[in-house]
Motif scaffolding. Sequence first.
Motif, PDB file in Angstrom:
ATOM      1  N   HIS A  16      -9.177   6.049  -4.950  1.00 16.86           N
ATOM      2  CA  HIS A  16     -10.328   6.668  -5.618  1.00 16.86           C
ATOM      3  C   HIS A  16     -10.139   8.181  -5.692  1.00 16.86           C
ATOM      4  O   HIS A  16     -10.506   8.810  -6.694  1.00 16.86           O
ATOM      5  CB  HIS A  16     -11.620   6.340  -4.854  1.00 16.86           C
ATOM      6  N   GLU A  46     -17.760   3.271   4.505  1.00 14.03           N
ATOM      7  CA  GLU A  46     -17.735   1.902   5.039  1.00 14.03           C
ATOM      8  C   GLU A  46     -16.589   1.724   6.039  1.00 14.03           C
ATOM      9  O   GLU A  46     -16.732   1.004   7.025  1.00 14.03           O
ATOM     10  CB  GLU A  46     -17.597   0.902   3.885  1.00 14.03           C
ATOM     11  N   ARG A  47     -15.452   2.388   5.776  1.00 11.26           N
ATOM     12  CA  ARG A  47     -14.296   2.302   6.664  1.00 11.26           C
ATOM     13  C   ARG A  47     -14.326   3.364   7.762  1.00 11.26           C
ATOM     14  O   ARG A  47     -13.451   3.374   8.632  1.00 11.26           O
ATOM     15  CB  ARG A  47     -13.005   2.464   5.839  1.00 11.26           C
ATOM     16  N   ASN A  60       0.825  -1.197   0.000  1.00 12.04           N
ATOM     17  CA  ASN A  60       0.000   0.000   0.000  1.00 12.04           C
ATOM     18  C   ASN A  60       0.866   1.257   0.000  1.00 12.04           C
ATOM     19  O   ASN A  60       0.590   2.231  -0.714  1.00 12.04           O
ATOM     20  CB  ASN A  60      -0.911  -0.014   1.240  1.00 12.04           C
ATOM     21  N   GLN A  89     -18.135   6.094  -0.887  1.00  8.39           N
ATOM     22  CA  GLN A  89     -18.771   4.887  -0.364  1.00  8.39           C
ATOM     23  C   GLN A  89     -17.768   4.035   0.423  1.00  8.39           C
ATOM     24  O   GLN A  89     -18.061   3.559   1.518  1.00  8.39           O
ATOM     25  CB  GLN A  89     -19.374   4.063  -1.518  1.00  8.39           C
ATOM     26  N   VAL A  90     -16.568   3.860  -0.139  1.00 11.59           N
ATOM     27  CA  VAL A  90     -15.526   3.078   0.550  1.00 11.59           C
ATOM     28  C   VAL A  90     -15.129   3.766   1.849  1.00 11.59           C
ATOM     29  O   VAL A  90     -14.971   3.117   2.895  1.00 11.59           O
ATOM     30  CB  VAL A  90     -14.287   2.897  -0.359  1.00 11.59           C
ATOM     31  N   LYS A 106      -6.005  -0.496  -6.582  1.00 14.18           N
ATOM     32  CA  LYS A 106      -7.383  -0.766  -6.139  1.00 14.18           C
ATOM     33  C   LYS A 106      -7.665  -2.263  -6.103  1.00 14.18           C
ATOM     34  O   LYS A 106      -8.420  -2.749  -5.247  1.00 14.18           O
ATOM     35  CB  LYS A 106      -8.380  -0.054  -7.059  1.00 14.18           C
ATOM     36  N   VAL A 155      -5.416  -3.373  -2.961  1.00 11.29           N
ATOM     37  CA  VAL A 155      -5.859  -2.783  -1.686  1.00 11.29           C
ATOM     38  C   VAL A 155      -7.231  -2.132  -1.905  1.00 11.29           C
ATOM     39  O   VAL A 155      -7.362  -0.904  -1.936  1.00 11.29           O
ATOM     40  CB  VAL A 155      -4.846  -1.735  -1.174  1.00 11.29           C
ATOM     41  N   PRO A 156      -8.284  -2.940  -2.041  1.00  8.53           N
ATOM     42  CA  PRO A 156      -9.596  -2.401  -2.419  1.00  8.53           C
ATOM     43  C   PRO A 156     -10.269  -1.541  -1.349  1.00  8.53           C
ATOM     44  O   PRO A 156     -11.249  -0.848  -1.652  1.00  8.53           O
ATOM     45  CB  PRO A 156     -10.422  -3.666  -2.696  1.00  8.53           C
ATOM     46  N   THR A 157      -9.744  -1.567  -0.127  1.00  7.96           N
ATOM     47  CA  THR A 157     -10.404  -0.818   0.948  1.00  7.96           C
ATOM     48  C   THR A 157      -9.755   0.534   1.231  1.00  7.96           C
ATOM     49  O   THR A 157     -10.100   1.190   2.215  1.00  7.96           O
ATOM     50  CB  THR A 157     -10.396  -1.654   2.251  1.00  7.96           C
ATOM     51  N   ASN A 158      -8.821   0.956   0.395  1.00  6.60           N
ATOM     52  CA  ASN A 158      -8.172   2.248   0.617  1.00  6.60           C
ATOM     53  C   ASN A 158      -8.804   3.307  -0.288  1.00  6.60           C
ATOM     54  O   ASN A 158      -8.594   3.302  -1.499  1.00  6.60           O
ATOM     55  CB  ASN A 158      -6.671   2.149   0.336  1.00  6.60           C
ATOM     56  N   PRO A 159      -9.557   4.256   0.301  1.00  4.15           N
ATOM     57  CA  PRO A 159     -10.237   5.264  -0.527  1.00  4.15           C
ATOM     58  C   PRO A 159      -9.279   6.277  -1.154  1.00  4.15           C
ATOM     59  O   PRO A 159      -9.691   7.050  -2.028  1.00  4.15           O
ATOM     60  CB  PRO A 159     -11.173   5.949   0.473  1.00  4.15           C
TER      61      PRO A 159
END
Length: 286
Positions: A237, A266-267, A199, A262-263, A227, A230-234
Amino acid sequence: MKTNHFMVLTILLLAVASHHTHAQVPGLPNPSPTQTIDQEIGLGHVLVTYSRPNVKDRKIFGGLVPFGTVWRTGANTATEITFSEDVKLEGHTVPAGTYSLFTIPDKNQWTIILNKAVKEWGAYSYKPENDLLRFTVKPAHINDKHETLAIQFANSTTSSADLQIVWDYTAVSIRVTVDDDAKITATIEELMKADHNSNLVYFNAIQYYYNNNKDADKALAWIKKAKADVPTNPAYHLFESRFLLRKGDKTSAVAAAEAGIQVAKERKFEEYIKLLSEALVQASGK
């Protein structure tokens, strides 16, 4: 009689020794405390060590520090500056190394001097033939009095910073720049050849490309990889939206910002909710 001669000689030797040492008397504070500051610029560091006198109700420039006279730029030992890599000071090339930083203050301009002789007590032994570089800068009057001499860095980026000398009501600024772009870009491109990266590697590489206005298409390809890994790092985006907006693709920039919000929600990343909401406003024009 001999005892008196010995005492006089001892006093003279102590006086000379005190003129050529930075050591302080054990158990007693240094009247002008020493400070070392370390500023990272590009791939290197700039290290400054100096002693910090106080105004103490004295006239400083044009008084305690006479105009037109070489000054140690502090108290005690002359201020020392170390560059871990080649830099430019106000456009003048300076090789990596350690130098004494002398100055000649004047009412309308200061002469900045880098001298190759280091560990010099004051400017008593200053020799112009040891100068590496001389150039002039304009001093500025400041409204807020600085009781204690401060040498500091401001406006720091990955390739530059301003070295500031501030005392009493006077400030002087020296621009320090480095040119590491070719090295950094080569390192990034080598790292990005890997199938997967951490990351931190992704983030630093993408941010560097954005901050330095480099190839947007290449950065967007790396964002796609980041992405996926590491799909959970906004953050990815956010940079995707910024790069797309830079390319003029407002519709895609809006979509990237909305997906990032949205991400982030959620986090529960409040910072990125704010940043992505700002990116959304910029992209949509609303």
